[in-house]
Design a protein around this motif. Structure first.
Motif, PDB file in Angstrom:
ATOM      1  N   TYR A 288       0.871  -1.262   0.075  1.00 29.93           N
ATOM      2  CA  TYR A 288      -0.050   0.020  -0.142  1.00 29.93           C
ATOM      3  C   TYR A 288       0.753   1.403   0.013  1.00 29.93           C
ATOM      4  CZ  TYR A 288      -2.473  -3.862   2.264  1.00 29.93           C
ATOM      5  OH  TYR A 288      -2.957  -4.981   2.603  1.00 29.93           O
ATOM      6  N   LEU A 289       2.277   1.186   0.075  1.00 31.33           N
ATOM      7  CA  LEU A 289       2.969   2.185   0.143  1.00 31.33           C
ATOM      8  C   LEU A 289       2.799   3.193  -0.930  1.00 31.33           C
ATOM      9  CD1 LEU A 289       5.665   3.490   0.984  1.00 31.33           C
ATOM     10  CD2 LEU A 289       6.785   2.049  -0.318  1.00 31.33           C
ATOM     11  N   PRO A 336      -5.540   7.777  -1.682  1.00 28.53           N
ATOM     12  CA  PRO A 336      -4.510   7.056  -1.193  1.00 28.53           C
ATOM     13  C   PRO A 336      -4.769   5.617  -1.136  1.00 28.53           C
ATOM     14  CG  PRO A 336      -6.149   7.833   0.740  1.00 28.53           C
ATOM     15  CD  PRO A 336      -6.326   8.412  -0.759  1.00 28.53           C
ATOM     16  N   LEU A 337      -5.751   5.008  -2.016  1.00 25.70           N
ATOM     17  CA  LEU A 337      -6.120   3.602  -1.912  1.00 25.70           C
ATOM     18  C   LEU A 337      -5.552   3.219  -3.066  1.00 25.70           C
ATOM     19  CD1 LEU A 337      -9.863   3.427  -0.878  1.00 25.70           C
ATOM     20  CD2 LEU A 337      -7.553   3.329   0.613  1.00 25.70           C
ATOM     21  N   SER A 338      -4.294   2.022  -2.837  1.00 26.03           N
ATOM     22  CA  SER A 338      -3.809   1.333  -3.955  1.00 26.03           C
ATOM     23  C   SER A 338      -4.843   0.336  -4.445  1.00 26.03           C
ATOM     24  CB  SER A 338      -2.571   0.825  -3.435  1.00 26.03           C
ATOM     25  OG  SER A 338      -2.747  -0.554  -3.083  1.00 26.03           O
ATOM     26  N   TRP A 426       3.606   7.600   2.569  1.00 25.64           N
ATOM     27  CA  TRP A 426       2.567   6.783   3.442  1.00 25.64           C
ATOM     28  C   TRP A 426       2.664   5.380   3.103  1.00 25.64           C
ATOM     29  CZ3 TRP A 426      -0.547   8.277   7.371  1.00 25.64           C
ATOM     30  CH2 TRP A 426      -0.608   9.778   7.809  1.00 25.64           C
ATOM     31  N   SER A 427       2.745   4.402   4.163  1.00 24.03           N
ATOM     32  CA  SER A 427       2.905   3.096   3.893  1.00 24.03           C
ATOM     33  C   SER A 427       1.754   2.609   3.782  1.00 24.03           C
ATOM     34  CB  SER A 427       3.521   2.355   5.121  1.00 24.03           C
ATOM     35  OG  SER A 427       4.970   2.658   5.261  1.00 24.03           O
ATOM     36  N   GLY A 428       0.707   3.493   3.923  1.00 18.22           N
ATOM     37  CA  GLY A 428      -0.723   2.953   3.763  1.00 18.22           C
ATOM     38  C   GLY A 428      -1.317   2.188   4.646  1.00 18.22           C
ATOM     39  N   ARG A 429      -2.733   1.669   4.788  1.00 18.78           N
ATOM     40  CA  ARG A 429      -3.338   0.861   5.556  1.00 18.78           C
ATOM     41  C   ARG A 429      -4.033  -0.317   4.820  1.00 18.78           C
ATOM     42  NH1 ARG A 429      -0.155   4.119   7.565  1.00 18.78           N
ATOM     43  NH2 ARG A 429      -0.561   5.236   9.602  1.00 18.78           N
ATOM     44  N   LEU A 494      -1.380  15.410  -3.664  1.00 18.69           N
ATOM     45  CA  LEU A 494      -1.020  15.110  -4.864  1.00 18.69           C
ATOM     46  C   LEU A 494      -0.159  13.596  -4.565  1.00 18.69           C
ATOM     47  CD1 LEU A 494      -0.188  15.591  -7.770  1.00 18.69           C
ATOM     48  CD2 LEU A 494       1.869  16.985  -7.007  1.00 18.69           C
ATOM     49  N   VAL A 495      -1.034  12.604  -5.157  1.00 18.51           N
ATOM     50  CA  VAL A 495      -0.490  11.307  -5.135  1.00 18.51           C
ATOM     51  C   VAL A 495      -0.088  10.822  -6.384  1.00 18.51           C
ATOM     52  CG1 VAL A 495      -0.753   8.744  -4.135  1.00 18.51           C
ATOM     53  CG2 VAL A 495      -2.002  11.062  -2.986  1.00 18.51           C
ATOM     54  N   PRO A 496       1.229  10.939  -6.885  1.00 18.63           N
ATOM     55  CA  PRO A 496       1.526  10.574  -7.921  1.00 18.63           C
ATOM     56  C   PRO A 496       2.066   9.098  -8.324  1.00 18.63           C
ATOM     57  CG  PRO A 496       3.377  11.724  -7.187  1.00 18.63           C
ATOM     58  CD  PRO A 496       2.279  11.766  -6.158  1.00 18.63           C
ATOM     59  N   MET A 497       2.309   8.387  -7.292  1.00 25.03           N
ATOM     60  CA  MET A 497       2.928   7.077  -7.492  1.00 25.03           C
ATOM     61  C   MET A 497       2.688   6.191  -6.254  1.00 25.03           C
ATOM     62  SD  MET A 497       6.908   8.107  -7.756  1.00 25.03           S
ATOM     63  CE  MET A 497       7.599   9.433  -6.557  1.00 25.03           C
ATOM     64  N   PHE A 498       2.345   4.742  -6.560  1.00 25.83           N
ATOM     65  CA  PHE A 498       2.604   3.730  -5.488  1.00 25.83           C
ATOM     66  C   PHE A 498       3.669   3.113  -5.813  1.00 25.83           C
ATOM     67  CE2 PHE A 498      -1.963   4.739  -5.653  1.00 25.83           C
ATOM     68  CZ  PHE A 498      -2.435   4.748  -4.194  1.00 25.83           C
ATOM     69  N   ALA A 499       4.573   2.796  -4.634  1.00 27.82           N
ATOM     70  CA  ALA A 499       5.755   2.349  -4.853  1.00 27.82           C
ATOM     71  C   ALA A 499       5.751   0.909  -4.091  1.00 27.82           C
ATOM     72  CB  ALA A 499       6.867   2.886  -4.216  1.00 27.82           C
ATOM     73  N   ASN A 500       6.644  -0.081  -4.806  1.00 29.65           N
ATOM     74  CA  ASN A 500       6.630  -1.376  -4.022  1.00 29.65           C
ATOM     75  C   ASN A 500       7.549  -1.136  -2.954  1.00 29.65           C
ATOM     76  OD1 ASN A 500       5.036  -2.457  -5.925  1.00 29.65           O
ATOM     77  ND2 ASN A 500       6.564  -3.216  -7.085  1.00 29.65           N
ATOM     78  N   HIS A 501       7.595  -2.061  -1.775  1.00 32.88           N
ATOM     79  CA  HIS A 501       8.661  -2.003  -0.837  1.00 32.88           C
ATOM     80  C   HIS A 501       9.644  -2.883  -1.542  1.00 32.88           C
ATOM     81  CE1 HIS A 501       6.177  -0.735   2.325  1.00 32.88           C
ATOM     82  NE2 HIS A 501       5.228  -1.158   2.281  1.00 32.88           N
TER      83      HIS A 501
END
Length: 533
Positions: A288-289, A336-338, A426-429, A494-501
């Motif tokens: 969810y990062l 914020p929701l991946s 944000w690591s997300g939830r 402004l949430v431009p990208m979701f990143a893998n851990h």
């Protein structure tokens, strides 16, 4: 029949009921050739947890302003520190499911308003005190009330009453919340021993696997195994040391020269090169990062809707994924929701780079002059480069963005949640409600866009409240889709990208089949879940 026999022998070897020599002999008799038999034995033994060893972890987090009070935890270094000395009532398991940590389980009334959590028996704190329901109540109350500054305040704002029914914690909510057991796994909500209804939040006394020996904020933490830990399937190392190594290159060098066994936040630009090292394994987990650039909507010039929209339209999102994440992720859509989170609004149109529309909204905003964007690689690896790319693409729409390079130390206390526009992660939830309650509802301390008082924000808060109590999954999905649309349109995120851990570890370490993706480093519990190979 042969496969079943070999699997049985593997199980006996894993359980310590069969020696390595006898295992090899038995599978040889079943027709397995010697090299394959030896390889089988090596793999089984590497995957079998064993006690011993001194684990050292290099982390791209930590600040000299860090405190042991779990209400203040705001970075991965402190999250991992908290999980050394403490436990929450529930936890997200390595496979992503929820399970009890200090509770045996849970049950709720049909309307999800009243929850019962039987406390595990025989659990003791580091000071020898036996865990009780009263300890749980006092620990949770540390994050409630008018005066608390806890980042978890918003998560517990709906709690009306907590009481003991024998050895069971009974929680009554103002309205139903089907996700409430997930809330109790939050890393702020560590359970501490109580005295007359109060806890000492800076004592770092808990029920955790590794009581702290030393704590040097922003530098290092050392801890030794709790021989009375209530779980037999965890805490394999003798000692654990966490080192705050903020520079990505220094962190990777520490792994390669053997100074640490495990590092987080591998720079995607050098991940492939690092993975070529003979004793290093790259570990990538999709969770969810997400990397964000929050604009505080109560501070000029971001109090102007058209200016916010202009900036959202002036970002080349795929370029950021390609050049900053090196493909280790996917584009974001300003919420914020991946795609990994239930109720992700897949039908919401993806926002694209549109310099003409961006210029239109910018002119409409009436703003002129440079707009400052604060960034530091303390936010995430490549944050400064990402800010520069945003500035370059914004320039194509006639918007001047001035990148302010901030110091890494103190970034989370001096810049984030204070400056008008900055880089963040944000690591997300694992649930939509938890993510919204952590960073977007009006009563959370971590509402880093300060998005509270616009008409859309007020509507969003009403929707989150309604969705939380909605047990019809279709209706709940419709509500959460609208909540994402409101953030996407009006919010300051402004949430431009979701990143893998992306992590890396020495081959001297081993871990289970699953590695949790709710936080990096196996849910920030590698220190208690992993072992020496």
């Amino acid at each position: 029949m042969k496969d079943k026999f070999i699997e049985r022998q593997r199980r006996l070897l894993r359980q310590g009921r069969l020696s390595r020599r006898d295992f090899v002999a038995s599978v040889l008799s079943a027709g397995v050739v010697l090299p394959s038999a030896l390889t089988m034995a090596d793999r089984v033994q590497a995957a079998t947890p064993k006690r011993g060893g001194d684990l050292k972890i290099g982390m791209g987090h930590g600040s000299t302003t860090d405190s042991l009070d779990p209400a203040t935890y705001e970075n991965g270094f402190m999250t991992h520190t908290g999980y050394l000395w403490g436990n929450s009532l529930t936890e997200v398991a390595p496979d992503g499911t929820l399970r009890g940590d200090l509770v045996e389980g849970w049950e709720a009334t049909p309307d999800a308003r009243v929850w019962r959590f039987p406390i595990k028996k025989g659990v003791t704190f580091h000071n020898g005190k036996t865990l009780t329901v009263e300890d749980a109540i006092a620990s949770l109350n540390h994050h409630r009330g008018e005066d608390t500054k806890s980042a978890a305040k918003g998560l517990l704002s709906d709690v009306e009453e907590m009481r003991a029914d024998g050895d069971t914690l009974v929680v009554t909510l103002a309205s139903g919340n089907a996700d409430f057991p997930f809330v109790l796994s939050d890393y702020h909500l560590l359970i501490m021993p109580s005295d007359e209804g109060r806890v000492d939040p800076t004592a770092a006394i808990g029920t955790g696997p590794y009581p702290l020996d030393t704590f040097e904020p922003g530098v290092r933490v050392t801890a030794t195994r709790n021989e009375n830990y209530h779980r037999e399937d965890a805490a394999w190392f003798d000692t654990v040391e966490l080192l705050a190594i903020l520079d990505p290159t220094a962190r990777q060098n520490a792994l390669m020269n053997g100074s640490v066994h495990l590092i987080d936040r591998v720079d995607p630009k050098t991940a492939n090169l690092l993975g070529r090292a003979p004793d290093v394994t790259i570990l990538e987990e999709t969770g969810y990062l997400h990397y964000t650039f929050p604009m505080r909507v109560t501070m000029a010039p971001f109090d102007n809707y058209d200016l916010r929209m202009a900036l959202k339209l002036s970002v080349k999102r795929q370029e950021l994924v390609d050049k900053i994440l090196m493909g280790y992720g996917t584009v974001g859509n300003d919420h914020p929701l991946s795609p990994s989170v239930p109720f992700h609004a897949a039908d919401l149109p993806q926002r694209e780079f549109d310099p003409e529309k961006a210029a239109f909204h910018y002119r409409k905003s009436g703003h002129s002059g440079p707009i400052q964007l604060s960034a530091s690689d303390a936010a995430f690896a490549g944050a400064v480069d990402a800010a520069q790319l945003i500035a370059a693409s914004a320039a194509e729409a006639g918007i001047e963005v001035e990148v302010v390079r901030e110091p890494s130390d103190g970034y989370w206390s001096n810049v984030w949640n204070k400056k008008a526009w900055c880089a963040c992660y944000w690591s997300g939830r694992p649930t939509a409600d938890w993510m919204f309650s952590s960073a977007y509802v009006d009563d959370t301390e971590w509402n880093d866009t300060d998005w509270r008082n616009t008409d859309a924000a007020q509507k969003f808060n009403r929707i989150v409240d309604e969705a939380r109590a909605e047990l019809d999954q279709q209706k709940r999905g419709e509500l959460y889709a609208e909540a994402q649309r409101l953030i996407h349109d009006d919010g300051g995120a402004l949430v431009p990208m979701f990143a893998n851990h992306v992590m890396a570890h020495s081959n001297a370490l081993a871990h289970g089949e699953h590695v949790a993706a709710n936080w990096e480093l196996d849910g920030n519990k590698a220190s208690q879940r992993w072992w020496m190979a």
